[in-house]
Enzyme design. Sequence first.
Site, short mmCIF file in Angstrom:
data_model
loop_
_atom_site.label_atom_id
_atom_site.label_comp_id
_atom_site.label_asym_id
_atom_site.label_seq_id
_atom_site.Cartn_x
_atom_site.Cartn_y
_atom_site.Cartn_z
N HIS A 373 0.80 -1.24 0.00
CA HIS A 373 0.00 0.00 0.00
C HIS A 373 0.82 1.27 0.00
O HIS A 373 0.25 2.36 -0.03
CB HIS A 373 -0.92 0.04 1.22
CG HIS A 373 -2.11 -0.85 1.10
ND1 HIS A 373 -3.29 -0.46 0.50
CD2 HIS A 373 -2.30 -2.13 1.47
CE1 HIS A 373 -4.15 -1.45 0.54
NE2 HIS A 373 -3.58 -2.49 1.12
N LYS A 563 -9.43 13.69 3.86
CA LYS A 563 -8.53 12.53 3.92
C LYS A 563 -7.62 12.72 5.12
O LYS A 563 -7.61 13.79 5.73
CB LYS A 563 -7.72 12.41 2.63
CG LYS A 563 -7.05 13.73 2.20
CD LYS A 563 -6.34 13.60 0.88
CE LYS A 563 -7.24 13.62 -0.33
NZ LYS A 563 -7.19 12.38 -1.10
N ARG A 564 -6.85 11.69 5.47
CA ARG A 564 -5.85 11.85 6.51
C ARG A 564 -4.98 13.06 6.22
O ARG A 564 -4.70 13.37 5.07
CB ARG A 564 -4.97 10.60 6.61
CG ARG A 564 -5.69 9.39 7.18
CD ARG A 564 -6.09 9.62 8.60
NE ARG A 564 -4.93 9.71 9.45
CZ ARG A 564 -4.77 9.06 10.60
NH1 ARG A 564 -5.72 8.26 11.04
NH2 ARG A 564 -3.69 9.21 11.32
N LYS A 569 0.05 14.30 1.07
CA LYS A 569 -1.27 14.58 0.51
C LYS A 569 -1.46 16.07 0.23
O LYS A 569 -2.38 16.48 -0.45
CB LYS A 569 -2.37 14.07 1.44
CG LYS A 569 -2.43 12.53 1.49
CD LYS A 569 -3.51 12.05 2.44
CE LYS A 569 -3.62 10.55 2.58
NZ LYS A 569 -4.38 9.89 1.49
N THR A 671 -8.83 6.22 -2.69
CA THR A 671 -10.18 5.75 -2.99
C THR A 671 -11.17 6.89 -2.79
O THR A 671 -12.27 6.86 -3.36
CB THR A 671 -10.59 4.56 -2.10
OG1 THR A 671 -10.29 4.88 -0.73
CG2 THR A 671 -9.86 3.29 -2.51
N LYS A 675 -14.75 7.88 -4.84
CA LYS A 675 -16.06 8.18 -4.24
C LYS A 675 -16.58 9.52 -4.75
O LYS A 675 -17.77 9.66 -5.08
CB LYS A 675 -15.94 8.25 -2.71
CG LYS A 675 -15.48 6.97 -2.04
CD LYS A 675 -15.09 7.24 -0.57
CE LYS A 675 -14.27 6.12 0.02
NZ LYS A 675 -13.62 6.50 1.29
C1 LIG Z 1 -12.31 6.71 1.59
C2 LIG Z 1 -11.86 7.11 2.92
C3 LIG Z 1 -10.50 7.36 3.15
C4 LIG Z 1 -9.47 7.32 2.05
O1 LIG Z 1 -9.42 8.59 1.42
P1 LIG Z 1 -8.21 8.99 0.45
O2 LIG Z 1 -8.67 10.30 -0.11
O3 LIG Z 1 -8.15 7.94 -0.60
O4 LIG Z 1 -7.00 9.11 1.27
C5 LIG Z 1 -10.10 7.73 4.41
N1 LIG Z 1 -10.99 7.82 5.43
C6 LIG Z 1 -12.31 7.60 5.24
C7 LIG Z 1 -13.23 7.75 6.39
C8 LIG Z 1 -12.79 7.23 3.99
O5 LIG Z 1 -14.10 6.99 3.82
#
Ligand SMILES: *Cc1c(COP(=O)(O)O)cnc(C)c1O
Length: 827
Positions: A373, A563-564, A569, A671, A675
Amino acid sequence: MNDSPLPAPGLPAGFDAPDEAAVKAFRDSILAKLVYQVGGRPERASPRDWFIATALAARDHIVDDWRRSNDQTRSDDRKGVCYLSMEFLIGRLLSDALGNLGLTETARRALEGLGVDLDTVAGQEADAALGNGGLGRLAACFMESMASVDVPAYGYGIRYENGLFRQVIAGGIQHEVPEDWLALGNPWEFERSGLVYEVRFGGHVRSEVSVDGSTRMIWHAGEIVNALAYDTPVVGWRGKRVNTLRLWSARATDPLQLGDFNRGDHVGSQSARMRAEAISRVLYPGDESEAGQELRLRQEYFFASASLQDILRRHLSNHADLSNLAEHIAVQLNDTHPAIGVAELMRLLVDLHGMEWDAAWTVTQAVFSYTNHTLLPEALETWAVPMMERVLPRHMQIIYLINARHLDRARTGGADDMLLSAVSLIDERHGRRVRMGHLAFVGSHRINGVSALHSQLMRDTVFADLNQVCGDRITNKTNGITFRRWLHRANPGLTRLLVDAIGPAVLDDPNRLADLVPLADDAAFQQKFAAQRRAAKERLASLIAGRIGLRVDPDALFDVQIKRIHEYKRQLLNIVQTVALYNAMRARPTASWVPRVKIFAGKAAPSYHKAKDIIRLANDVAAVVNDDPTLRGLLKVAFIPNYNVSLAEGIIPAADLSEQISTAGLEASGTGNMKLALNGALTIGTLDGANVEIDERVGRDNIFIFGLTAEEVMERKRAGYDARAAAAASPELRGALDAIASGVFSPGEPGRYRGLVEGLMHDDRYLVTADFDSYNTRQRDVASRWSQPESWWRSAVLNTAQVGWFSSDRTIREYAADIWGVAADDS
Ligand SMILES: *Cc1c(COP(=O)(O)O)cnc(C)c1O
């Protein structure tokens, strides 16, 4: 500010048409659960009581299918999957379960008859945050997809008593509060008191000669911890099959040293128990201390060992021996956290089941496969050899044996010393350390990356040597998301619109989304699409008002980065650009600015100080910008606290712009990008991770790509990059950085961000300054596109239409065919 439970996303209406008998039966069942299991009374029951009763009633519908799925797998002797993951970020389960069972309307009407609202009830559920972010959420999407495409599967992990912390923002600063998700009970899980395995630690190893003259290694452990199983059913779409998420809880073998207790040492008598049970106490204990690192290793071994013991027991209950294990079971390692499982399976096969080493190794390699990952060097797990020898002495021996054979083979294949030290399982460079990624790689028949770019970088960089020595085992499996949760449940309004426009088959086959393409130019359809967004934005606006007391205009462009929080990022790039925009608006307040709301959400790791500074900066910028009257409300900044799955479900349908702006080459896939694009947000992003594949599918006219490519990033770094020169050459960048460094956003403490900006000038390893101008230009393109609504909404529709491929059903079918060798349905 109010911190009431987040309302559940609206549940999709009308996809199931309940009959009166079913509604009445469900109502009776809820009432019975309320009275006999919750111990409540209808006239006094709280929404929380109703939630438990409703979940229990729904669970009853699952249990029969669950047993049927398991019995059938067994009687057909089907090959199954075991998905080992340190994290399962599952979120709430009620709307998922009802939706997949086709019982949403039945439950809604059943509760209506009791004067209770289903959405309110669903909003009571705790958000199960047994994970950090993308990796854990992927595991949750995969569990749902495996059930939906009829792949028999067990997910194996840890039942953390406290999952990821709850983030509280006070004075702009992140504070971490324990998340007590089990406090009010968990109606989904079954405690399997009969399913307990002993997991050993420490002690020493002796060789013993047995009667037939052979030598066996006997591990005399210093400590034994029990692993107790808790099972949660995972229902597939349309109830097709029900799989099991089996999470392990650590229990002491002796709850109490009674002698010590009776002598008066009431605390000390329980210390062994505390030590054992700490294993399943928290997700990611701080690992800055040696004790913290050891606890991490104990957690990893604990769940790998319990899971493998369970897998062997299940196999032997149905088969004569373990030689054919790989014909019946595939074990996927989700990152390196369960990689110690490779050595553990060898130990179980050789030491306990008396298998010859070579035969055991053949089975092991055929059973395991490994998903990588991240290629960030600091995130590749290694364990100090002395700690391994102390905690897992037998496993250390086995790792040495695996390594000796692996290096012999490489040497025979012509590897020189440099190549040998690169592919060795032991890193000899700074103290001897076991490379867990190498162990997982060598012990697996397939190793996969999670996007096309990431898999290519694995081949070209970090794993190039190993892949050469091991004979090309790397394959790509681009991540996916479950559309049931991230479209049907999170965005019922849009889902309803899609079903009306292109028919209900889209609920079963995401490729049918492509039928929307011709509608992208249809003005009436565009308007309906925009109306769904507008309604979602109103809901988000009221959530923002409730959470942080900020009023935002639902007609503004909602620009979202959720995101984190991590330097790679590049939330900092977004914040600096926000400041540049702020400066420009103040300089020309009467120009025709596009109203914009910058929305941020995300948690920083508790010991990641730079990430916490970035959170504070976002909040400090928000405080100044949001109160500046010269902007006339045209720019707002909202940092919404405590990002989790439920909050994501609330934000994503309301997003106009999706920020996917990582330094190219560093985001393995992402991911969140999928979404947001699925829900029709346009992406502004770098050519990184799965953005590359989103770009290919939606087309360059419908996405805003900027910045250096992964290759250019590597070149810049090789050449030595000078951030000061970049800042000097860009007046807008310089103006923004000067404002931050001089204390415009921290008037009470003007020097607060001087170090942050200086650090950036000194070592801009994530190339924020290098990409700034390109990003800023793209953001202007975004604004001008927004000013041409027909063009914007055409692109939005085309995003939804063209990302069907990112369904995790597709991803799972690829794993099933190319890695696991298991049958999946192919609809
Ligand atoms: C989808 C998701 C992530 C991953 O987000 P990225 O933008 O791909 O880093 C992290 N936390 C939650 C709660 C998510 O639903």
